[in-house]
Enzyme design. Structure first.
Site, PDB file in Angstrom:
ATOM      1  N   GLY A 122       0.794  -1.223   0.000  1.00 16.00           N
ATOM      2  CA  GLY A 122       0.000   0.000   0.000  1.00 16.00           C
ATOM      3  C   GLY A 122       0.823   1.268   0.000  1.00 16.00           C
ATOM      4  O   GLY A 122       0.271   2.372   0.004  1.00 16.00           O
ATOM      5  N   ASN A 171      -4.120  -2.962   1.383  1.00 15.07           N
ATOM      6  CA  ASN A 171      -3.963  -2.424   0.035  1.00 15.07           C
ATOM      7  C   ASN A 171      -4.952  -3.124  -0.896  1.00 15.07           C
ATOM      8  O   ASN A 171      -5.030  -4.347  -0.909  1.00 15.07           O
ATOM      9  CB  ASN A 171      -2.516  -2.661  -0.450  1.00 15.07           C
ATOM     10  CG  ASN A 171      -2.242  -2.049  -1.804  1.00 15.07           C
ATOM     11  OD1 ASN A 171      -3.096  -1.356  -2.368  1.00 15.07           O
ATOM     12  ND2 ASN A 171      -1.066  -2.299  -2.333  1.00 15.07           N
ATOM     13  N   GLY A 370       7.400  -5.560   0.679  1.00 15.84           N
ATOM     14  CA  GLY A 370       8.013  -4.904   1.824  1.00 15.84           C
ATOM     15  C   GLY A 370       7.894  -5.758   3.071  1.00 15.84           C
ATOM     16  O   GLY A 370       7.261  -6.805   3.085  1.00 15.84           O
ATOM     17  N   GLU A 372       6.581  -7.261   6.273  1.00 15.95           N
ATOM     18  CA  GLU A 372       5.185  -7.461   6.657  1.00 15.95           C
ATOM     19  C   GLU A 372       5.084  -7.913   8.114  1.00 15.95           C
ATOM     20  O   GLU A 372       5.763  -8.851   8.538  1.00 15.95           O
ATOM     21  CB  GLU A 372       4.521  -8.502   5.748  1.00 15.95           C
ATOM     22  CG  GLU A 372       4.302  -8.000   4.327  1.00 15.95           C
ATOM     23  CD  GLU A 372       3.393  -8.907   3.510  1.00 15.95           C
ATOM     24  OE1 GLU A 372       3.012  -8.490   2.404  1.00 15.95           O
ATOM     25  OE2 GLU A 372       3.071 -10.017   3.962  1.00 15.95           O
TER      26      GLU A 372
END
Length: 1013
Positions: A122, A171, A370, A372
């Site tokens: 996101g 996202n 990325g 998490e």
């Protein structure tokens, strides 16, 4: 006119230093220039810029991007044109500036680059990747071929998004796979091809979604937006609620996603595949996955799964229990979708492939997941966060390397930088035999009842004292309250993450039953048949686990990136609710930490905060010193030295490099910039006064000025022409005289000519150097004056090529060569089949450990197995051939028949090894017999004779015990009883017992050929 002149003279372009005057209002454009390198100062500056819709900020050459969650008018064609060919710091920070500088640096230095885009789901990674592709599509030269390549690159994005992206809690368009795209450019800067690598598709999403999440977009797009005829043909209904695989997250319909419009975009973009039949087969696969998810199972009286009179499916799944049948169904769905996704990426690569074999440079785009951290973190988060650990390690290494190289290039003393080295965490995860990945694989592969909890217990045994690992059992009382019994916690560089081990083994195995694979290979769908045929269904080897495949691909990715120049984009989420204008400081602080931005800033600020080329620095600040204003006639470095002395810089505030000035503290630069702002107003006043004076009497002034300028210009041109001709005469005269006296000793007459000859020869030699050490004929013949020099250069060049070859040897290759050297010492020019074996690499073993009977392994468990190979053993009486396994351990060799050890041969009792000089594989092991009842010599046949004897001779240290014999070989059945093996040549190879009672071995004769080792 005057106003325009002032604007052009003082502002020119909105460069970075110019924006320093607005630093209190909109923040600093480069975090390196912050007064304080604290987290609080970092966040304050970021907030200032975000509140003014300035979403981009630099940390040196790294770009920080904050997702504004709204449309900004900074991505149009006009903005693209503004940033084309501009110096990196000449305009405000922008993703176009980074893309353009990577592109022009690639063209200038003719080397490869990559742009690493990272951030959590996101944060805008996918959008950043799109913006870069769009920029290259506009900025690169345009032809019909190039437009086709660019169109396919742009069209690949919506296709991969449809098949690889999904709505998550964070996202609505989250990439559920990692993507690395290489864009290939020719020497003119034209985009001529591309290639995509994909990593770790989240296949589990196909069969299960958490609450509030969706399956991959393509399923909903097909159901909601597919043409009526297509939906009917595929047997689908226009209702996502009808399909089990689409409703588990209970959010099939999302207001922010228009599946019907997205379907049209994907339908159009699928032209990139270039095959209408393949597209139809693709839709059939998507529909088949949906149908597969709707299969329900009943149980019979024995508890076996039944399928409502669908006999063809019952044959595949029976006699499973219902749980096993559901597992098999979901495994098939995941396998079909995962293989299809790989097939799709391969087709896109084929369509973008560059057919021109000439050398290309590339810019890689790495859009990777990325870090998490969810409420429940499972196997997928473990893999993703492991990936981020490796990339953080690479990021710090490359940043330090780039800084150190710049300091060395500028002859500035390097000051060591303190930073957190996350190697300890990477080793915890990936270390061979001891890391979490190795333990997970061992649990997946070991026999017996292995479960997620036994995996956790193994971790606790192995990792109990590690400072970055803790479980409920290992934790103290306070920490134990935050951990469940099935959890383990890792202290990553970005912070603590708790993982639930439930499902780790199943997700890591990701197994598909063999009979289902066989069935898929017979599919009428061409894509399915192609995908599953490449899986090698006949192979009996267990496929690699998911985490091992991911680790291998990650290591290959790291090698790719290490060979390229790095550029970085760090994407941040401004808030969790995706609302424009909201700046969640706690969320931003967390992202700044795990993206390593403060680490990067400390590295950049460890020495000098600001560095600029002398020409750029002097051009901007020369009005501050009378000696440099309006023009500095000397070397720019000297001008900068004069300027900073005039400004009162202290010796510890700056350093002079070879091409740049380095300023240690931002406050020094701020003081200089403030002085420049004051100077601008003073200069503007003086220029205005001059302009008004000229304006009062323009005609007289302009006529007089024109006459003076014309006179001076003609004089300058005449003097230049005279000097040019005189120089030309002198050069031609010297060249002729030098040519006439070229054979004489060096003198003033021929020195320049000889220098020209030397330079000409060396330039030609530079472009025609031999490419490998075997090339002894292409060295250019030198002129007489360079004979000795040429010979020295030739020797140096060959030594350099040899050195590069040796340094390029991997440890595995080196070990191979060492073993081959042992083989050569024993068999070269002795055994006929030796030359054919040289090119065949040796392997670690010919029999996998799982193929050896478990009882045998238990009996020799105290001895480490070094090598195993299948052989044919000939009986001592009658010479009957019998297949056996031959195992070499640290201390002895074993002849194995299934679960029995038929003979154990200690290396100390091995007195000799005999082979023939022909092409056969017969081996006689001569054994010292101390007991009359002890078995005698061994007669065996091995298809891998050279490999086997090399391993045996090295392990047993018996290199000198191998004898190559012509004719016959004697051996002992038992002490005092002899036998013989006779060797001869013939039309067909045979092994049989001859009438004389000897074992006869017949082999054909190989033709002699040249051979070099």
């Amino acid at each position: 006119m005057f106003v325009l002149f002032l604007v052009l003279f003082f502002t020119g372009q909105l460069d970075m230093e110019g924006a320093l005057t607005a630093r209190d209002r909109v923040g600093i454009q480069d975090f390196v220039l912050l007064d304080e390198t604290t987290e609080a100062a970092f966040l304050t500056n970021l907030r200032k810029r975000f509140c003014n819709d300035l979403i981009y900020t630099y940390v040196g050459t790294l770009l920080v991007s904050v997702n504004p969650y709204k449309e900004l008018d900074i991505f149009n064609k006009k903005q693209m044109e503004l940033y084309m060919g501009v110096n990196f710091f000449e305009l405000p920070p922008h993703i176009y500036a980074l893309a353009d500088n990577a592109y022009h640096t690639m063209l200038t230095e003719f080397n490869n680059h990559f742009i690493l885009i990272s951030g959590e789901s996101g944060a805008g990674k996918t959008e950043a990747s799109k913006k870069i592709l769009q920029y290259y599509a506009v900025s690169c030269p345009s032809t019909t071929l190039l437009n086709t390549v660019r169109d396919k690159m742009l069209k690949s994005n919506p296709v991969l998004e449809a098949f690889g992206n999904a709505k998550t809690l964070k996202n609505d368009n989250s990439s559920r796979f990692g993507k690395y795209m290489d864009i290939e450019f020719d020497s003119e800067g034209d985009a001529v091809g591309g290639h995509i690598l994909n990593y770790l598709l989240e296949k589990s999403r196909v069969v299960h979604q958490n609450h509030g999440e969706r399956n991959f977009h393509i399923f909903y797009q097909l159901v909601e937006g597919g043409e009526d005829s297509l939906v009917q043909q595929l047997g689908l209904e226009r209702d996502c609620q009808h399909y089990n695989y689409l409703t588990q997250g209970q959010c099939a319909i999302v207001s922010s996603i228009n599946d019907k419009n997205d379907w049209k975009t994907v339908r159009n973009a699928l032209q990139v595949i270039n095959n209408i039949y393949s597209v139809q087969h693709l839709f059939e696969i998507i529909a088949s996955v949906l149908h597969l998810g709707n299969i329900r199972f009943d149980s019979d009286s024995k508890g076996h799964a039944l399928l409502n009179n669908k006999a063809e499916l019952r044959w595949v799944l029976s006699p499973f229990t219902i749980d096993h049948a559901i597992y098999a169904r979901d495994a098939l769905a995941k396998a079909i979708y995962g293989q299809t996704f790989t097939w799709l990426v391969n087709r896109i690569n084929e369509s973008m492939e560059n057919k021109d074999p000439s050398k290309k440079t590339v810019i890689g785009l790495l859009d990777i997941y990325g870090f998490e951290v969810f409420y429940v973190n499972s196997f997928e988060q473990f893999c993703i966060n492991y990936c981020n650990e490796k990339l953080q390690q690479l990021f710090i290494q490359l940043t330090l390397k780039a800084e150190q190289e710049e300091y060395e290039a500028e002859d500035i003393e390097w000051e060591p930088v303190q930073f957190f080295n996350n190697k300890i965490i990477c080793d915890l995860i990936e270390e061979k035999h001891r890391g979490i990945i190795s333990i997970l694989d061992e649990e997946c592969l070991r026999p017996g009842e292995a479960t997620d909890l036994t995996f956790l217990e193994r971790l606790e045994d192995k990792m109990g004292n590690h400072p970055h690992f803790v479980t409920h059992k290992l934790a103290d009382k306070t920490t134990r309250k935050t951990l469940e019994r099935g959890d383990f916690r890792l202290l990553h560089y970005a912070g603590e993450v708790t993982y639930c081990v439930v499902g780790f083994l199943d997700k890591n195995n990701d197994l598909l039953y063999r009979n289902i694979k066989d069935l898929m290979c017979q599919s009428k769908n061409a894509i399915v048949r192609e995908c599953f045929s490449t899986m090698d269904p006949d192979s009996r080897r267990r496929p690699e686990t998911v985490v091992t495949q991911f680790k291998s691909s990650l290591l290959k990715l790291t090698e790719i990136l290490m060979a390229k120049e790095a550029w970085y984009i760090r994407c941040l989420k401004s808030n969790e609710s995706k609302q424009p204008g909201q700046f969640d400081e706690a969320l931003i602080r967390h992202q700044v930490k795990y993206l390593g931005l403060m680490e990067h800033l400390r590295v950049r600020r460890a020495g000098f905060a600001y560095r600029r080329k002398y020409e750029v620095f002097l051009k901007r600040y020369k009005p501050l010193c009378p000696a440099t204003w309006p023009h500095w006639r000397g070397v720019p470095a000297d001008g900068v030295e004069v300027l900073v002395q005039h400004l009162g810089y202290l010796p510890n505030e700056y350093k002079m490099g070879r091409t740049k000035i380095f300023i240690r503290h931002p406050r020094t630069l701020y003081a200089t910039e403030d002085a420049y702002e004051r100077c601008k107003h003073e200069l503007a006043t003086r220029l205005q006064a001059k302009y008004k004076g000229y304006k009062e009497n323009p005609c007289c002034t302009f006529t007089s000025s024109a006459t003076k300028i014309e006179t001076c210009w003609r004089g300058v041109q005449a003097r230049k022409e005279r000097e040019r001709r005189a120089w030309a005469v002198k050069v031609i005269k010297k060249f002729i005289k030098g040519y006439m006296t070229r054979g004489q000793a060096k003198s003033t007459d021929n020195s320049e000519y000889l220098a020209f000859v030397r330079q000409s020869y060396l330039n030609r030699l530079k472009g025609n150097l031999p490419k490998n050490v075997l090339d002894k004929t292409t060295w250019l013949s030198p002129p007489a004056v360079l004979t000795e020099t040429s010979e020295i250069l030739r020797k140096l060049h060959y030594r350099l090529m040899v050195r590069k070859y040796v340094r390029g040897l991997t440890p595995q290759k080196k070990a191979q060569l060492q073993q081959k050297l042992v083989t050569s010492s024993m068999f070269r020019d002795k055994k006929d089949s030796y030359p054919q074996s040289v090119s065949q690499p040796f392997v670690d073993t010919r029999i996998n450990e799982q193929d050896i009977n478990i009882r045998v392994i238990q009996m020799i468990r105290n001895e480490h197995i070094k090598y195993s190979v299948p052989v044919i053993k000939y009986d001592r009486n009658g010479f009957k051939p019998r297949p056996r396994q031959f195992i070499l351990t640290q201390t002895a060799a074993y002849m194995i028949e299934e679960a029995k050890i038929k003979q154990r041969v200690l290396y100390t009792s091995l007195k000799g090894i005999s082979v023939s000089n022909l092409t056969d594989g017969m081996i006689i092991l001569h054994i010292t017999c101390e007991d009359p009842k002890q078995k005698g010599d061994l007669v065996i046949q091995c298809d891998h004779l050279f490999e086997f004897l090399t391993k045996l001779s090295v392990i047993a240290k018996k290199q000198n015990a191998v004898n190559v014999v012509k004719g016959s070989i004697k051996f002992e059945f038992q002490p005092g009883k002899e036998g013989s093996v006779d060797f001869s040549t013939g039309q067909e190879p045979m092994v049989y017992k001859a009438n004389n009672g000897h074992l006869m071995v017949v082999r054909w004769v190989l033709k002699k050929r040249l051979f070099m080792f």
